[in-house]
Design a protein around this motif. Structure first.
Motif, short mmCIF file in Angstrom:
data_model
loop_
_atom_site.label_atom_id
_atom_site.label_comp_id
_atom_site.label_asym_id
_atom_site.label_seq_id
_atom_site.Cartn_x
_atom_site.Cartn_y
_atom_site.Cartn_z
N SER A 54 0.85 -1.18 0.00
CA SER A 54 0.00 0.00 0.00
C SER A 54 0.89 1.23 0.00
O SER A 54 2.08 1.16 0.33
N ARG A 59 -4.87 2.00 -0.61
CA ARG A 59 -4.93 0.70 0.09
C ARG A 59 -5.44 -0.36 -0.87
O ARG A 59 -6.32 -0.08 -1.70
N THR A 60 -4.90 -1.56 -0.74
CA THR A 60 -5.30 -2.66 -1.62
C THR A 60 -5.68 -3.88 -0.80
O THR A 60 -5.21 -4.06 0.33
#
Length: 278
Positions: A54, A59-60
């Motif tokens: 991230s 954000r992932t």
């Protein structure tokens, strides 16, 4: 008058013997298949990234579900990685087939794309060069894929698509939709392909959700209805964490009655800081 009684114990013995025979036969037939499934599952776990990076304000999260409640495995994959210039690379794809060969081929495609992305900044070039590498593998399989490159400084998100399904986006101000990016043929079909690049700027808070077709298409739901359902969910949960949003979208796959594996990749982005912000 004496009545002759049916020898119930003999019937029970016959039933037990038949059951034992069928159980033994089932074990013989299921054993090799189960071993193959377990091998494919191990390959899948090893070839998907254990953690996702991230960046500030970015954000992932990702989720994967095997087909038919774990009785089969396929070639769906996702990947998120930092590029040498500080950009963020995101990829999602789907290999034809559901067996050990598909899982292994998936790993080769994922590694090839990551390697190419480290030396080519343009997503269209990344896709074209990955296509050439896939063809050089001399496999009968092919793969669909989407590749995204996010510049964290400018918030420019550029992408290229190789026969893959559309993504879904939503913003905190109430807008949402399905990506309509132009694309080219799946990887591994034909040499010398061009892959158009789409560019957009993430200038507000929101989320982009990338999918494989197992999430949005199945016996109970056509792909258009599946995309609309995911769009509705993403729009309703755009303020949730990336992890929560990934879980929510993956649960939607159950509505399709899907017989395919399913992968979800979520990119959540904050509103970029204004000029002069620390």
């Amino acid at each position: 008058m004496n009545r002759r009684r049916t020898p119930r114990s003999a019937s029970a013995e016959d039933l037990l013997s038949t059951l034992q025979h069928l159980t033994a036969r089932a074990r013989q037939e299921v054993g090799p298949h189960q071993a193959r499934v377990e091998l494919a599952q191990a390959l899948q776990r090893k070839m998907l990234p254990a953690t996702l990076p991230s960046l500030p304000g970015i954000r992932t999260a990702a989720r994967y579900a095997p087909a038919r409640d774990g009785l089969d495995i396929g070639g769906d994959w996702y990947d998120v990685f930092l590029l040498p210039d500080g950009a963020l690379g995101l990829a999602i794809g789907d290999v034809q087939g559901h067996d050990v060969e598909a899982a292994a081929f998936m790993g080769q495609v994922r590694i090839a794309m990551r390697a190419v992305a480290g030396t080519a900044a343009d997503p269209g070039e990344v896709m074209a060069r990955t296509n050439d590498l896939v063809l050089s593998m001399d496999s009968s399989l092919f793969a669909t894929s989407s590749f995204f490159r996010l510049d964290p400084a400018t918030r420019e998100l550029s992408s290229a698509r190789a026969g893959h399904v559309a993504g879904v986006w939503a913003t905190a101000d109430g807008r949402s939709g399905v990506t309509t990016d132009a694309g080219g043929l799946p990887l591994g079909i034909d040499a010398g392909q061009d892959y158009p690049v789409t560019r957009r700027t993430l200038d507000t808070e929101g989320a982009l959700v990338l999918l494989t077709d197992g999430v949005i298409e199945g016996p109970s739901m056509p792909i258009g209805d599946g995309l609309e359902e995911v769009r509705r969910l993403v729009s309703a949960h755009v303020g949730a964490s990336a992890e929560e949003l990934a879980d929510t979208v993956l649960r939607a796959a159950a509505l399709t009655g899907h017989e395919d594996d399913a992968a979800v990749l979520v990119l959540c982005h904050d509103r970029p800081p204004g000029p002069g912000a620390p």
